[in-house]
Design an enzyme around this catalytic site. Structure first.
Site: not given
Ligand code: HSE
Length: 340
Positions: A145, A203, A221
């Site tokens: 996940e 970041g 993805k």
């Protein structure tokens, strides 16, 4: 449940914090001891059969910049052979060229019949089919996940909560850095390079930001979603991809004149696998702001189902790893009840 954690950077440290915060509650809910029996960073490791204290490991990492004694030329795979564990949490950085070192770690665990929970996109975007077959052959479970959407639940929502639905297509924004850059260019009129620098300072961007702006991260993805949700056996290289590097302030203001925004959209269906910049009407869910991720699923019974949330971050990604770990504990609990 004895856990080995590989990777002690942002995500790995987030996981250590989560284990220290939630460990006791999970132990009492599932009546199973959770022990961290091994932790690796890129140059050192620490093991303990009795279980390591995640807080101590975090303090040590902060002080010494390593988690334990140096590996001294020993490979992670060699060190792993001496550790008895049930679940590997693989949180090393993504490498989209060959998936290593994560691919080697995950393969070794599955071959040994160990369960794996991972946030690492590389192995899944390159070798999904092989890894799933290996897991099945060795009666091991592989959950991921955290590899897509950070804290936003998409894989488990689609595969477990929407189990009876036929998911026809997914349109998604899966890269927070690109979304941030496009927003900053539109809202503040910032040039592309400056907006990218800001995203890096926050970041969010990958170590090599071309992974973000050239759509590589989004394509990885998209490939994972195509495999996991549409049952395809594809790799990152099968994704038609264009990024946002060429998007100018002029293009953004022309879109604004038509009450539209530019977004890097991933489109996934049984016949489509693409990442590209698209014009999206202002107010449309995909016109989402900031660094958020969003997934719009078209389903046959429920219609449109949309989930949105934080796509990256230390505790956010760890929360997705935790959801998979809890799923394993829950399954084990059911099996134990059935066999009593
Ligand atoms: N660089 C990625 C992003 C991090 O901006 O979404 C999460 O994979």
């Amino acid at each position: 449940m004895d856990i080995v954690l590989i990777g002690f950077g942002t995500v790995g440290q987030g996981m250590a914090e989560v284990l220290s915060r939630k460990g006791a509650t999970l132990q009492s809910s599932f009546r199973e001891k959770l022990r961290l029996v091994g932790v690796f960073d890129s140059s050192s490791y620490e093991v303990s059969k009795k279980g390591l204290d995640p807080r101590e490991l975090l303090t040590r990492k902060e002080k010494l910049h390593r988690v334990g004694p140096k590996l001294e030329g020993k490979s992670v795979l060699d060190a792993l052979k001496d550790i008895d564990y049930d679940v590997m949490i693989e949180a090393t950085p993504t490498n989209i060229e060959d998936g290593q070192p994560g691919l080697g770690h995950i393969t070794a665990a599955l071959k040994a019949g160990k369960d794996v929970v991972t946030s690492n996109k590389g192995p899944l975007a390159l070798k999904y089919g092989e890894l799933m077959r290996l897991a099945e052959k060795n009666d091991a479970r592989l959950r991921f996940e955290a590899s897509v959407g950070g804290a936003t639940p998409i894989i488990n929502v689609a595969r477990e909560l929407l189990m009876g639905e036929k998911i026809q297509s997914i349109r998604a924004i899966v890269n927070g850095t690109c979304n941030f850059i496009l927003n900053r260019m539109m809202d503040e009129g910032l040039p592309f390079d400056q907006a990218l620098r800001e995203a890096q300072e926050m970041g969010y961007a990958e170590k090599d930001p071309s992974y973000d702006i050239d759509g590589i991260d989004s394509a990885a993805k998209a490939a994972i979603l195509a495999n996991a949700i549409f049952g395809r056996d594809c790799s990152y290289n099968d994704v038609r991809r264009s990024g946002i590097r060429g998007i100018t302030l002029e293009a953004i203001s022309m879109a604004a004149e038509e009450k539209k925004v530019i977004r890097l959209v991933a489109e996934i269906s049984p016949s489509r696998l693409e990442v590209s910049p698209r014009l999206v009407p202002v107010g449309h869910p995909l016109a989402i702001g900031g660094t958020l991720n969003i997934f719009q699923m078209m389903t046959d019974l429920a219609g449109e189902v949309t989930v949105a949330g934080r796509g990256a971050g230390r505790l956010e990604t760890a929360s997705a790893l935790l959801s998979d770990l809890v799923a394993l504990m829950k399954e084990d609990c059911v099996v134990r009840r059935r066999t009593v």
